[in-house]
Design a protein around this motif. Sequence first.
Motif, PDB file in Angstrom:
ATOM      1  N   THR A 261       0.863  -1.179   0.000  1.00 49.40           N
ATOM      2  CA  THR A 261       0.000   0.000   0.000  1.00 49.40           C
ATOM      3  C   THR A 261       0.899   1.228   0.000  1.00 49.40           C
TER       4      THR A 261
ATOM      5  N   ARG B 132       0.311   5.377   0.028  1.00 47.28           N
ATOM      6  CA  ARG B 132      -0.728   6.395   0.219  1.00 47.28           C
ATOM      7  C   ARG B 132      -2.062   5.663   0.311  1.00 47.28           C
ATOM      8  N   ASP B 133      -3.036   5.980  -0.525  1.00 53.75           N
ATOM      9  CA  ASP B 133      -4.326   5.273  -0.498  1.00 53.75           C
ATOM     10  C   ASP B 133      -4.453   4.308  -1.672  1.00 53.75           C
ATOM     11  N   PHE B 134      -3.349   3.877  -2.229  1.00 51.60           N
ATOM     12  CA  PHE B 134      -3.336   3.003  -3.394  1.00 51.60           C
ATOM     13  C   PHE B 134      -2.797   1.627  -3.013  1.00 51.60           C
ATOM     14  N   LYS B 135      -3.378   0.588  -3.587  1.00 49.31           N
ATOM     15  CA  LYS B 135      -2.818  -0.756  -3.461  1.00 49.31           C
ATOM     16  C   LYS B 135      -2.046  -1.019  -4.747  1.00 49.31           C
TER      17      LYS B 135
ATOM     18  N   VAL C  47      -2.437  -0.749 -10.133  1.00 50.85           N
ATOM     19  CA  VAL C  47      -2.783   0.079  -8.982  1.00 50.85           C
ATOM     20  C   VAL C  47      -4.299   0.075  -8.812  1.00 50.85           C
ATOM     21  N   SER C  48      -4.738  -0.241  -7.596  1.00 51.60           N
ATOM     22  CA  SER C  48      -6.166  -0.180  -7.257  1.00 51.60           C
ATOM     23  C   SER C  48      -6.369   0.994  -6.305  1.00 51.60           C
ATOM     24  N   TYR C  49      -7.457   1.707  -6.511  1.00 46.68           N
ATOM     25  CA  TYR C  49      -7.763   2.853  -5.669  1.00 46.68           C
ATOM     26  C   TYR C  49      -9.263   3.077  -5.674  1.00 46.68           C
ATOM     27  N   GLU C  50      -9.705   4.106  -4.973  1.00 42.75           N
ATOM     28  CA  GLU C  50     -11.133   4.343  -4.759  1.00 42.75           C
ATOM     29  C   GLU C  50     -11.944   4.412  -6.060  1.00 42.75           C
TER      30      GLU C  50
ATOM     31  N   CYS D  72      -9.193   0.789 -10.951  1.00 40.01           N
ATOM     32  CA  CYS D  72      -7.829   0.267 -11.031  1.00 40.01           C
ATOM     33  C   CYS D  72      -7.244   0.633 -12.387  1.00 40.01           C
TER      34      CYS D  72
ATOM     35  N   CYS E 260       1.233   7.221  -8.512  1.00 43.28           N
ATOM     36  CA  CYS E 260       0.362   7.508  -7.369  1.00 43.28           C
ATOM     37  C   CYS E 260       0.537   8.953  -6.896  1.00 43.28           C
TER      38      CYS E 260
ATOM     39  N   THR F 251      -2.342  11.834  -6.703  1.00 43.46           N
ATOM     40  CA  THR F 251      -2.629  12.477  -5.416  1.00 43.46           C
ATOM     41  C   THR F 251      -2.538  13.992  -5.553  1.00 43.46           C
TER      42      THR F 251
END
Length: 74
Positions: A15, A17-20, A38-41, A44, A65, A69
């Motif tokens: 992980t 920041r807020d990214f996988k 990258v997966s995020y809110e 992906c 990322c 951001t």
Amino acid sequence: MIESPDYPHIVMAFTYRDFKVEIDQSEDHGQVVYAAWVSYEQGCAVAVPCVFSRNEAVWKAKQWCDKRTQEGRG
């Protein structure tokens, strides 16, 4: 039908920041290559489609990322 499908081979995940971030390792014409998913809110993405070292994949994924951001802030 695909005779020999290319399944993801995730060799590292973390992980940032807020990214996988998931680093995929595969082979292309005998050369080991890496990609970063990258997966995020919002969904992906393939942040890094193809590089030749795991370190470069991680570095470029983090840059991807960071850019997303910064765009979100401003």
